[in-house]
Scaffold this motif. Structure first.
Motif, PDB file in Angstrom:
ATOM      1  N   GLU A  65      35.454  36.784  43.322  1.00  0.00           N
ATOM      2  CA  GLU A  65      36.548  37.358  42.543  1.00  0.00           C
ATOM      3  C   GLU A  65      36.771  38.789  43.022  1.00  0.00           C
ATOM      4  O   GLU A  65      36.060  39.290  43.886  1.00  0.00           O
ATOM      5  CB  GLU A  65      36.222  37.321  41.047  1.00  0.00           C
ATOM      6  N   GLU A  89      35.047  33.377  34.385  1.00  0.00           N
ATOM      7  CA  GLU A  89      34.669  34.567  35.160  1.00  0.00           C
ATOM      8  C   GLU A  89      33.604  35.360  34.417  1.00  0.00           C
ATOM      9  O   GLU A  89      33.630  35.447  33.185  1.00  0.00           O
ATOM     10  CB  GLU A  89      35.900  35.433  35.430  1.00  0.00           C
ATOM     11  N   MET A 123      42.228  43.574  37.618  1.00  0.00           N
ATOM     12  CA  MET A 123      41.592  42.439  38.279  1.00  0.00           C
ATOM     13  C   MET A 123      40.080  42.427  38.032  1.00  0.00           C
ATOM     14  O   MET A 123      39.408  41.454  38.347  1.00  0.00           O
ATOM     15  CB  MET A 123      41.913  42.426  39.770  1.00  0.00           C
TER      16      MET A 123
END
Ligand code: ADP
Ligand code: MG
Ligand code: MG
Ligand code: MG
Ligand code: MG
Ligand code: MG
Length: 665
Positions: free
Chosen positions: A96, A52, A253
């Motif tokens: 994401e 990520e 997150m």
């Protein structure tokens, strides 16, 4: 997560009447999958990583580096006009939570040991993302960085929005994060709002602040506001002296991680692999520590994990066994429907957490190792062990019955009625919002034994913090790959079972500042012992001990079995004619030197850098200027630029020299 299906996500109050419908049908979908895929065997060791990134904008005019919430269009382009190019290069980009985030994987999984190929693929992904984002560069550089946490997220001027507070942020209602940091796809703001509504309060994360001589007692970024009642009244009650207070899903997150998924030959080996990896999770969380700053304050911890735990904790006060923050607005049941009050239970953990239960199903397993209190959904359990499709054994049934104590968080209007023979969305709705340190991935109903095109039984290793460089990410990925191959190869010898309660304790310990240097973790005394006996060891010992260390017990044997070494991984260095094996040596050396404390973790390196920054004022606060310098430093390290000797300081002279002289592409 694949590209997101479109549809209309329902608010919590509209969707909650379908909760049981989702669970009931999700379980039928699961049973159909078991019926189809239970006897699969001989599946290849396919595997893949997920990295990520945060899209950062370097605003040189204002000496600020910010998270970009304006360039997410790149993700659409990467999945449309650039799709063919990506396929050709074997790279794939995924959405994401953060609008500023990208996730990338290989388009097709790796098979067996691929060594430096993993790093090549990672470099390719980064190169593609960098190149496509460059097209947006106007004055400022816009670029992806694989940072675990953005230092100043939630403080003034941390995004490229002009006036983030000229309008309200009704999804999160955060005091710190505007809703524009959330992925534009409606699923994400709905997820954010639904967690808050179910809980009946904003989420609440308190991370211990790194105490310096001038650190204020209370978090100075908390401020009064009167946009939302009751949410704006919460911070006074929810924040704690000595802690950094965060109040929104994005803080968790919005962190980045490195995940790895492995396919096992059959379900029993998948269960064994899952169980064996459980205690490696806390160890590798500590070993990859890369999160020393949250919301612009130095933290007295090194990793992101408990921030995400808190960021998606949808449990009501009653479920958490605490008093509501504001009893006038929350009777303890949050957004639970009145008719469901009677059936709500106490739940001791967030749906994002360390794993709860071993899966068992092999001769080393003993049910006594599951020694923690774990609530289960009794109705689901009964159906799983007794049905006409496929009867699960009790240990496996307990695992799923535990996942199914949760409510679905987002239901799409168009997706309420599903074909349980062919669809899995209801099952995945619950499964994929149980974010645990290791995940047991179930095949779909089409994954019959002869249909090898459909993925089989997989295990996902999820704890690791993402690292700045592809070299480091490839190093950890290859190490875990070797662990997995070793576990699957020597499955008659490796007995990693210990008491689950000790794994939970290890997960706590992994958060501590400099845990790799200072802490001790429960670790199996002897991998042939049947009783689960452990001892407390340092990370150095866990990696390097001769009788029970990771290198000696798992890595050296599998490398020897492959004919790459005789006794020790350090022999890999001698393969002067084989660049791939020399690279593997350097991967293992990085991990070994970090474990022994010869090299700092990124968390330690950045904390030290900040503490020594000329503008640092000993209040624990990370100013815009310091953030700017940290981001520039991160950019240089990402690109193996050692012009300021930072790469050498971070990775050591030997690795820095190796990396600057041996580029992978
Ligand atoms: P999720 O976000 O649900 O974990 P992703 O699709 O983002 O899933 O990532 C899954 C990873 O698993 C990717 O790296 C992919 O290459 C890999 N993968 C794909 N197919 C298989 C398979 N059959 N076995 C193991 N890994 C696989
Ligand atoms: Mg993914
Ligand atoms: Mg996918
Ligand atoms: Mg992800
Ligand atoms: Mg994530
Ligand atoms: Mg994943």
């Amino acid at each position: 997560m694949g590209l997101l299906s479109s549809g209309t996500p329902m608010s919590w109050l509209d969707s909650r009447k379908y909760n049981e419908h989702v669970r009931v049908n999700g379980i039928e979908q699961l049973l159909n999958s078991f019926e189809s895929a239970e006897s699969r065997d001989g599946d290849e060791l396919y595997w893949g990583d997920e990295v990520e990134y945060m899209i950062c904008e370097f605003d040189e005019a204002n000496e600020n580096v910010v998270l970009s919430v304006k360039h997410d269009e790149v993700l659409v382009q990467l999945n449309t006009e650039y799709q063919a190019e990506c396929d050709e290069l074997n790279v794939h980009f995924h959405p994401e939570y953060g609008r500023f985030m990208l996730e990338a994987t290989p388009a097709k999984p790796y098979k067996d040991f691929e060594g430096a190929e993993v790093e090549r693929n990672m470099q390719m992904r980064r190169a593609v993302a960098e190149q496509k984002l460059k097209k947006f560069n106007d004055v400022n550089l816009v670029t992806p960085l694989s940072l675990a946490v953005f230092p100043r997220m939630g403080r003034d001027n941390f995004t490229n929005l002009k006036n983030p507070w000229d309008h309200k942020n009704s999804a999160s209602r955060s005091l710190f994060l505007p809703d524009e940091i959330i992925n534009r796809h409606a699923r994400f703001p709905t997820l954010t709002a639904n967690i808050r509504t179910r809980r009946g309060e904003k989420v609440c994360i308190n991370v211990p602040v790194y105490k310096d001589v001038r650190t204020p007692e209370t978090d100075p970024s908390i401020h009064e506001r009167d946009w939302f009642v009751p949410e704006d009244l919460e911070s006074a009650k929810a924040s704690k002296p000595g802690y950094i207070y965060m109040d929104s899903m994005g803080f968790g997150m919005g962190c980045s991680c490195l995940q790895l998924t492995f396919q096992a030959p059959n379900i029993n080996k998948a269960r064994y692999l899952y169980d064996t990896l459980l205690n490696f999770a806390p160890i590798f969380l500590a070993a990859t520590a890369a999160s020393p700053v949250f919301k612009g304050f130095l933290a007295d911890q090194d990793v992101r994990w408990n921030v995400i735990v808190g960021a998606v904790d949808d449990r009501t006060p009653y479920e958490r066994s605490v008093e509501p923050l504001l009893p006038k607005y929350n009777n303890g049941y949050g957004g639970i429907a009145t008719e469901d009050y009677a059936s709500t239970a106490r739940i001791n953990k967030s749906r994002y957490s360390v794993v709860d239960l071993y899966l068992g199903g092999n001769e080393f397993y003993d049910s006594k190792f599951n020694d923690t209190e774990v609530p289960i959904n009794e109705k689901v359990f009964k159906r799983l062990v007794d049905n006409e499709k496929f009867k699960l054994d009790k240990d496996l049934a307990r695992h799923f019955a535990h996942l199914f104590i949760r409510d679905p968080l987002v239901i799409f209007e168009e997706r309420i009625d599903q074909d349980n023979e062919t669809e899995t969305d209801h099952f995945e709705n619950i499964q994929s919002t149980n974010w645990q340190s290791v995940r047991f991935k179930v095949p779909s109903q089409s994954a019959t034994p002869d249909n090898k095109g459909a993925p089989g039984w997989r295990v996902e290793f999820r704890p690791m913090e993402v690292q700045l460089t592809d070299f480091e990410n490839a190093a950890y990925s290859n190490l875990i790959y070797l662990l997995v191959e070793s576990i699957l190869t020597f499955d008659d010898k490796i007995n990693a079972y210990m008491y689950m309660s000790e794994i939970w304790k290890n997960m706590e310990t992994a958060h501590h500042r400099d845990a790799t240097l200072k802490e001790k973790f429960y670790w199996k005394s002897d991998f042939s012992d049947l009783q689960g006996k452990t001892e407390l060891l340092s990370i150095d010992e866990i990696f390097h001990n001769h009788h029970n260390g990771i290198f000696a017990i798992l890595i050296n044997p599998i490398l020897a079995r492959k004919g790459l070494i005789v006794k020790s991984w350090t022999e890999l260095k001698d393969n002067t004619g084989n660049a791939e094996l020399v690279r593997l040596y350097h991967y293992l050396k990085l991990i070994s030197d970090r474990a022994s404390g010869k090299l700092p973790s990124f968390a330690n390196f950045i904390r030290t850098y900040i503490l020594n920054h000329p503008e640092y004022d000993q209040t624990s606060s990370v100013s815009q200027r310091i953030n700017y310098d940290v981001l520039h430093l991160s950019y240089r390290i990402t690109h193996y630029d050692d012009s300021k000797n930072e790469l050498s300081a971070f990775l050591g002279e030997e690795l820095a020299m190796y990396l600057t002289q041996n580029s992978i592409l």
